[in-house]
Design an enzyme around this catalytic site. Structure first.
Site, PDB file in Angstrom:
ATOM      1  N   CYS A   2       0.845  -1.198   0.000  1.00  0.00           N
ATOM      2  CA  CYS A   2       0.000   0.000   0.000  1.00  0.00           C
ATOM      3  C   CYS A   2       0.883   1.251   0.000  1.00  0.00           C
ATOM      4  O   CYS A   2       2.054   1.206   0.352  1.00  0.00           O
ATOM      5  CB  CYS A   2      -0.948   0.045   1.179  1.00  0.00           C
ATOM      6  SG  CYS A   2      -2.094  -1.332   1.308  1.00  0.00           S
ATOM      7  N   ARG A  27       5.754  -0.852  -4.255  1.00  0.00           N
ATOM      8  CA  ARG A  27       5.368  -1.435  -2.973  1.00  0.00           C
ATOM      9  C   ARG A  27       4.330  -2.548  -3.134  1.00  0.00           C
ATOM     10  O   ARG A  27       4.101  -3.327  -2.222  1.00  0.00           O
ATOM     11  CB  ARG A  27       4.810  -0.340  -2.053  1.00  0.00           C
ATOM     12  CG  ARG A  27       5.848   0.673  -1.631  1.00  0.00           C
ATOM     13  CD  ARG A  27       5.234   1.793  -0.825  1.00  0.00           C
ATOM     14  NE  ARG A  27       4.781   1.347   0.471  1.00  0.00           N
ATOM     15  CZ  ARG A  27       5.515   1.382   1.579  1.00  0.00           C
ATOM     16  NH1 ARG A  27       6.756   1.807   1.531  1.00  0.00           N
ATOM     17  NH2 ARG A  27       5.039   0.981   2.727  1.00  0.00           N
ATOM     18  N   TRP A  75      -3.324  -2.558  -1.462  1.00  0.00           N
ATOM     19  CA  TRP A  75      -3.046  -3.984  -1.587  1.00  0.00           C
ATOM     20  C   TRP A  75      -4.115  -4.693  -0.766  1.00  0.00           C
ATOM     21  O   TRP A  75      -4.189  -4.523   0.449  1.00  0.00           O
ATOM     22  CB  TRP A  75      -1.652  -4.302  -1.062  1.00  0.00           C
ATOM     23  CG  TRP A  75      -1.166  -5.691  -1.319  1.00  0.00           C
ATOM     24  CD1 TRP A  75      -0.624  -6.179  -2.468  1.00  0.00           C
ATOM     25  CD2 TRP A  75      -1.151  -6.771  -0.382  1.00  0.00           C
ATOM     26  NE1 TRP A  75      -0.273  -7.495  -2.306  1.00  0.00           N
ATOM     27  CE2 TRP A  75      -0.583  -7.895  -1.035  1.00  0.00           C
ATOM     28  CE3 TRP A  75      -1.561  -6.911   0.946  1.00  0.00           C
ATOM     29  CZ2 TRP A  75      -0.416  -9.122  -0.410  1.00  0.00           C
ATOM     30  CZ3 TRP A  75      -1.405  -8.134   1.576  1.00  0.00           C
ATOM     31  CH2 TRP A  75      -0.836  -9.223   0.892  1.00  0.00           C
ATOM     32  N   ASN A 101      -3.118   2.608   5.562  1.00  0.00           N
ATOM     33  CA  ASN A 101      -2.294   1.409   5.453  1.00  0.00           C
ATOM     34  C   ASN A 101      -2.387   0.665   6.772  1.00  0.00           C
ATOM     35  O   ASN A 101      -2.360   1.284   7.830  1.00  0.00           O
ATOM     36  CB  ASN A 101      -0.829   1.755   5.186  1.00  0.00           C
ATOM     37  CG  ASN A 101      -0.602   2.329   3.812  1.00  0.00           C
ATOM     38  OD1 ASN A 101      -1.485   2.331   2.969  1.00  0.00           O
ATOM     39  ND2 ASN A 101       0.598   2.833   3.576  1.00  0.00           N
ATOM     40  N   GLY A 102      -2.449  -0.662   6.714  1.00  0.00           N
ATOM     41  CA  GLY A 102      -2.524  -1.445   7.933  1.00  0.00           C
ATOM     42  C   GLY A 102      -3.808  -2.248   7.990  1.00  0.00           C
ATOM     43  O   GLY A 102      -4.543  -2.358   6.996  1.00  0.00           O
ATOM     44  N   GLU A 482      17.747 -18.628  -1.173  1.00  0.00           N
ATOM     45  CA  GLU A 482      17.492 -17.302  -1.741  1.00  0.00           C
ATOM     46  C   GLU A 482      17.291 -17.383  -3.253  1.00  0.00           C
ATOM     47  O   GLU A 482      16.423 -16.715  -3.808  1.00  0.00           O
ATOM     48  CB  GLU A 482      18.649 -16.356  -1.398  1.00  0.00           C
ATOM     49  CG  GLU A 482      18.573 -14.983  -2.052  1.00  0.00           C
ATOM     50  CD  GLU A 482      17.337 -14.182  -1.671  1.00  0.00           C
ATOM     51  OE1 GLU A 482      17.097 -13.153  -2.345  1.00  0.00           O
ATOM     52  OE2 GLU A 482      16.616 -14.567  -0.733  1.00  0.00           O
ATOM     53  N   LYS A 486      14.022 -16.199  -5.355  1.00  0.00           N
ATOM     54  CA  LYS A 486      14.083 -15.239  -6.463  1.00  0.00           C
ATOM     55  C   LYS A 486      13.339 -15.775  -7.685  1.00  0.00           C
ATOM     56  O   LYS A 486      12.589 -15.057  -8.332  1.00  0.00           O
ATOM     57  CB  LYS A 486      15.544 -14.961  -6.847  1.00  0.00           C
ATOM     58  CG  LYS A 486      16.264 -14.051  -5.919  1.00  0.00           C
ATOM     59  CD  LYS A 486      15.716 -12.632  -5.983  1.00  0.00           C
ATOM     60  CE  LYS A 486      15.894 -11.917  -4.655  1.00  0.00           C
ATOM     61  NZ  LYS A 486      14.959 -12.326  -3.626  1.00  0.00           N
ATOM     62  N   GLU A 489       9.504 -15.865  -7.075  1.00  0.00           N
ATOM     63  CA  GLU A 489       8.946 -14.516  -6.946  1.00  0.00           C
ATOM     64  C   GLU A 489       8.721 -13.860  -8.299  1.00  0.00           C
ATOM     65  O   GLU A 489       7.671 -13.270  -8.557  1.00  0.00           O
ATOM     66  CB  GLU A 489       9.896 -13.615  -6.147  1.00  0.00           C
ATOM     67  CG  GLU A 489       9.853 -13.766  -4.653  1.00  0.00           C
ATOM     68  CD  GLU A 489      10.806 -12.802  -3.974  1.00  0.00           C
ATOM     69  OE1 GLU A 489      10.387 -12.157  -3.010  1.00  0.00           O
ATOM     70  OE2 GLU A 489      11.974 -12.693  -4.411  1.00  0.00           O
ATOM     71  N   HIS A 505      17.062 -38.463   1.746  1.00  0.00           N
ATOM     72  CA  HIS A 505      15.982 -38.573   2.730  1.00  0.00           C
ATOM     73  C   HIS A 505      14.652 -38.074   2.170  1.00  0.00           C
ATOM     74  O   HIS A 505      13.815 -37.565   2.925  1.00  0.00           O
ATOM     75  CB  HIS A 505      16.363 -37.803   3.993  1.00  0.00           C
ATOM     76  CG  HIS A 505      17.611 -38.311   4.637  1.00  0.00           C
ATOM     77  ND1 HIS A 505      17.674 -39.475   5.352  1.00  0.00           N
ATOM     78  CD2 HIS A 505      18.883 -37.813   4.626  1.00  0.00           C
ATOM     79  CE1 HIS A 505      18.902 -39.685   5.771  1.00  0.00           C
ATOM     80  NE2 HIS A 505      19.670 -38.693   5.339  1.00  0.00           N
ATOM     81  N   LYS A 600       6.546  -4.777  -1.782  1.00  0.00           N
ATOM     82  CA  LYS A 600       7.942  -4.544  -1.412  1.00  0.00           C
ATOM     83  C   LYS A 600       8.111  -4.475   0.101  1.00  0.00           C
ATOM     84  O   LYS A 600       8.986  -5.116   0.670  1.00  0.00           O
ATOM     85  CB  LYS A 600       8.432  -3.240  -2.052  1.00  0.00           C
ATOM     86  CG  LYS A 600       9.887  -2.902  -1.748  1.00  0.00           C
ATOM     87  CD  LYS A 600      10.822  -3.913  -2.359  1.00  0.00           C
ATOM     88  CE  LYS A 600      12.270  -3.522  -2.202  1.00  0.00           C
ATOM     89  NZ  LYS A 600      13.178  -4.573  -2.687  1.00  0.00           N
TER      90      LYS A 600
END
Length: 605
Positions: A2, A27, A75, A101-102, A482, A486, A489, A505, A600
């Site tokens: 947001c 964001r 968002w 926001n929130g 990581e 990537k 995403e 395993h 973001k």
């Protein structure tokens, strides 16, 4: 996650707000809206749209003038993305507008009470509750109307409020979601991120939790939600507007990958002490005696920051010989962990505002723990809450997918590990060795990036995969995690990371020609163990892409990276896999800078 932008002054406000929203697109959001007014206006004018800021801009009429306004990118949390659920939200009398926001935790309960009193809701959002509470307040000032509404709210918020009866001001408040004021010449700005402000001013004030502010064109004042005045002096931000431009690249992600050599140079600059083979980290607020009393290090982060923390924990154990581990902050804060007074806690966040990390810091502080912050944004909430810490100096990172900030965070951990090591038992010789390795990093990063065309060709081959497996052992495992993150995403290809030692395993059941494996194979004391894992995959007709310091016979392809010190090799080995993820996504036509469903800065739970 947001975005909020607001302005009060003499300029035509709509273009300023739309520009600010565009700077906050990174964001993550699904709808946008804008509301404006003037001192002589009888009410508020609003436009909202599902989709991108460009969709909103297309709906704004030519005659949409005003000198005061607030705008928002949403968002979705409560209610699906739609025009009606987009912010701002207006009261029934068209006098109050709120952007938020929130998350309001008790929104459902408050909504039922308001509906019982005859209030009709237009949206499914929690934010509309706040709009009606402010509109129904009988208080004489806008500040008190907002304060009364906030008293019954439970949850997190960063808000900006306009009221047609008080056209000379914007009232803002913060609890758990960032709010930044921009101080101009007879004009004031507000935003959830300095990215929306730096085009117009570099003088900012960052609100603390529980703090409010009133903005007028020629003045601002800050105070607590109880009404007590606070003293907030503006600070000058380092980042300039040009830092947020693409600089000739097609995407921000590409630009930021290629900024990594310079970014690493920045995080090292001025910190190396050759005389004592150590580093200067004055911001830690941790003297040598205190450093020697540390018995354990616990690193907390989310997503990419968590993976950087995994590398950091290994560096601290190897160089300082202090037991260290990393844990997702989102899990730590809910499991009632035992807080040990001899443990140093380190909170990692790119934005410095990640809600799960911030909540973990606040809980640790409540229990008397010592907490350091490793963040990128100066003056951010975690930086202010922590007892000390380090800025990673990566510069603005606009793409949702983190690259240069991840790399700089791992280098920052190397500096911290060296510092702790030299206060304990790390020798001068090993200190010099690590320093020499750190100094090599920028040139070695550039060497890797010079091979972009080679990695682009590999990406075209792997873009057809429906799933990929990433493996690594000890130092290589965080790199595999990581790199897996990537890829998923930015390309939306399913990817999974697994310790190479765990193949037998379970994961070997997945191996087949259609499932490529990316193997991290550093030239260290585990080289032969890693080669044995490649043998196991190859024996089952698996396809292998190795990232290694030398060609791997059992791999179908090898990306060769420069060799550094064993402890620092993980910093370099993830960089070609950033390019692999980027070019795979490019080949698939993905929205690289704004991947679907992601944001973001994650400032909600």
């Amino acid at each position: 996650m947001c975005g909020i932008v607001g302005y009060i002054g003499k300029r035509d406000v709509a273009p300023l707000l739309l520009e600010g929203l565009q700077r906050l697109e990174y964001r993550g959001y699904d709808s946008a809206g804008i509301v404006v007014t003037t001192p002589k206006a009888a009410g508020l004018k609003m436009v909202k749209a599902k989709g991108r800021v460009r969709d909103l801009e297309a709906k704004v009429p030519a005659r949409f003038k005003g000198t005061t306004g607030i705008a928002h990118t949403r968002w979705a949390t409560h209610g699906a993305p739609s025009d009606v659920n987009a912010h701002p939200h207006l009261s029934a009398d068209n006098k109050v507008a709120v952007v938020h926001n929130g998350i309001i935790d008790n929104a459902s309960e408050l909504r039922k009470k308001l509906e019982a009193d005859g209030v009709e809701f237009l949206s499914e959002t929690d934010t509309e509750v706040l709009t009606h509470l402010i509109a129904r307040s009988q208080a004489e000032t806008l500040e008190e109307k907002v304060r009364q509404a906030l008293r019954v709210i439970e949850g997190t918020y960063g808000i900006a409020v306009l009221h047609a009866d008080f056209p000379d001001r914007i009232v803002v408040a913060r609890n758990g979601s960032p709010v930044v004021l921009g101080i101009g010449e007879k004009e004031m700005f507000v935003a959830s991120d300095i990215a929306a402000l730096v085009t117009h001013t570099r003088q900012i004030v960052t609100l603390d939790d529980g703090e409010m502010a009133t903005l007028k064109a020629d003045d601002f004042r800050t105070y607590t939600t109880e009404g007590t005045r606070t003293t907030s002096e503006p600070t000058t931000v380092e980042w300039e507007a040009a830092s947020y431009d693409m600089g000739g690249h097609d995407t921000y992600m590409h630009k930021e990958i290629f900024e990594q050599a310079d970014a690493v140079d920045r995080v090292l600059r001025g910190r190396i002490d050759d005389r004592f083979s150590t580093v200067h980290l004055g911001g830690l607020n941790l003297d040598a005696r205190e450093a020697r009393q540390i018995r354990r290090v616990k690193i907390l982060g989310c997503g990419t920051s968590y993976h950087a923390g995994m590398i950091g924990a290994q560096l601290i154990e190897e160089l300082a010989r202090i037991p260290a581990d990393a844990e997702p902050a989102s899990e730590f804060r809910y499991r009632n962990a035992v807080v040990d007074p001899d443990t140093l806690y380190i909170a990692v966040s790119q934005s410095g505002e990640t809600y799960d990390v911030l909540a973990a810091v606040q809980e640790l502080k409540r229990k008397g723990a010592r907490v350091l912050g490793v963040v990128n944004v100066v003056g951010s909430a975690i930086a202010r809450e922590a007892d000390g810490g380090m800025y990673v100096h990566a510069g603005p990172e606009v793409c949702v997918v983190s690259t240069k900030c991840f790399t700089n965070t791992t280098v920052a951990f190397a500096l911290l590990a060296l510092h702790l090591g030299r206060t304990r038992d790390l020798s001068v010789r090993d200190g010099k060795r690590i320093i020499e390795g750190l100094r090599k990093l920028p040139a070695q990063i550039s060497e890797i990036l010079d091979r972009e065309d080679e990695i682009k060709k590999l990406a075209a081959e792997y873009a057809e995969a429906r799933s990929m497996l990433f493996i690594g052992r000890v130092r290589g495992y965080p790199v595999a995690r990581e790199a897996s993150l990537k890829l998923k995403e930015v390309s939306y290809i399913h990817a999974e990371a697994y310790p190479a030692s765990e193949l037998k395993h379970g994961p070997l059941a997945l191996i087949e020609p259609a499932l490529p494996t990316v193997a991290i194979v550093p030239d260290d004391d585990l080289l032969e163990k890693n080669r044995a894992a490649l043998e196991e995959i190859k024996a089952r007709s698996g396809r292998i892409l190795a990232v290694a310091h030398q060609h791997q016979e059992k791999a179908d392809q090898t990306i060769v990276v420069p060799k550094n010190e064993d402890e620092l090799d993980p910093i370099l080995m993830g960089i070609p896999l950033q390019l692999l993820a980027y070019h795979t996504a490019l080949a698939l036509g993905r929205d690289i800078d704004k991947p679907r469903n992601l944001a973001k800065s994650v400032t909600v739970e």
